[in-house]
Enzyme design. Structure first.
Site: not given
Length: 274
Positions: A147, A160, A164
């Site tokens: 991401s 997150y 990632k």
């Protein structure tokens, strides 16, 4: 000309996690159209059954395996069932994901651990069981989903982004280890309107514009490995890590760094690391 005629994945067997909705579901449909048989893994069986119906509509086989992406034994069983049904694993697409967004001052282990478990450990555990099979058959194609949050950062996504970024590290290492056995490993940083991103991404950024890149990266003719691509809304671009020329001083000191920091940071000349 159909996709299968133009870009065939006929007789390939692909495991797609997070296949019940969004990018994962569309990837599975694109693979089926190109001739692949699918193993569909996600938490909700009803959603997987809907995707499986589309896959079978293309004349391909679909194996539905409801499971949680954070359970190692369940992911081991995904690979075991794939081998029992099809006898091989050619492609793995790690797409399962969740969000637990919060500013870092509010992040607790309860907001960190599930995100790491699903994104990073989930991909790690699927690949841990598929990897020996790919090495033995001297063929494999893997796509991990990273991401922009992990590559560039994004407010409120420390958990997150960390997961990632970890996936990008995993991609790089496996690309090196897999090269001698024709196992190619790449990553995508998709921008698409899905259930998980509906509050952040415009509805025009459809998952259908993500899956063509995933199909290409998993084709037998694709020799690319260890790379990452930003993809969304019809745009595809390569992401890479660079290193500036910097300075070299045998008697390096903090004062010297301060005096020459602009030279150290200058991107007039740089080396692409990947």
């Amino acid at each position: 000309m159909t996709l299968q005629e133009a870009f065939s994945l006929t007789d390939q067997v692909a495991i797609v996690t997070g296949a019940g909705r969004g990018i994962g579901a569309q990837t599975a449909k694109t693979y089926a159209e190109a001739g692949a048989d699918l193993v569909l893994a996600a938490r909700t069986k009803d959603q997987l059954d809907e995707v499986a119906e589309v896959v079978r509509g293309f004349g391909r086989r679909a194996l539905v395996i409801p499971c949680d992406a954070n359970e190692n034994e369940a992911l081991e069983d995904v690979v075991a069932q794939t081998m029992a049904e099809f006898g091989r694993v050619d492609v793995v697409v790690n797409n399962a994901g969740i969000l637990r967004d919060a500013a870092f001052k509010n992040v607790t282990p309860e907001l960190l651990d599930p995100v790491i478990d699903v994104h990073l450990k989930g991909a790690f555990n699927v690949l841990r069981h598929a990897w020996p099979l790919m090495r033995e058959q001297n063929y494999g194609r893997i796509v991990n989903t990273t991401s922009g949050s992990g590559m560039f950062g994004n407010f409120g996504q420390s958990n997150y982004g960390a997961a990632k970024a970890g996936l990008m590290g995993l991609t790089r290492v496996l690309s090196i280890e897999g090269e001698r056995n024709n196992v190619r490993v790449n990553a995508i940083a998709p921008i698409a309107h899905t259930r998980m991103t509906s509050e952040q991404i415009d509805a025009a950024m459809v998952p259908e514009l993500i899956s063509p890149l995933v199909a290409y990266l998993c084709h037998s003719s694709c020799e690319i490995t260890g790379q990452a691509y930003s993809v969304g809304g019809g745009r595809v671009s390569r992401l890479f890590l660079g290193m500036t020329t910097g300075i070299t001083e045998p008697d390096l000191s903090a004062e010297m760094i301060a005096e020459r920091i602009e030279e150290i940071e200058s991107t007039d000349e740089y080396v692409i690391r990947w």
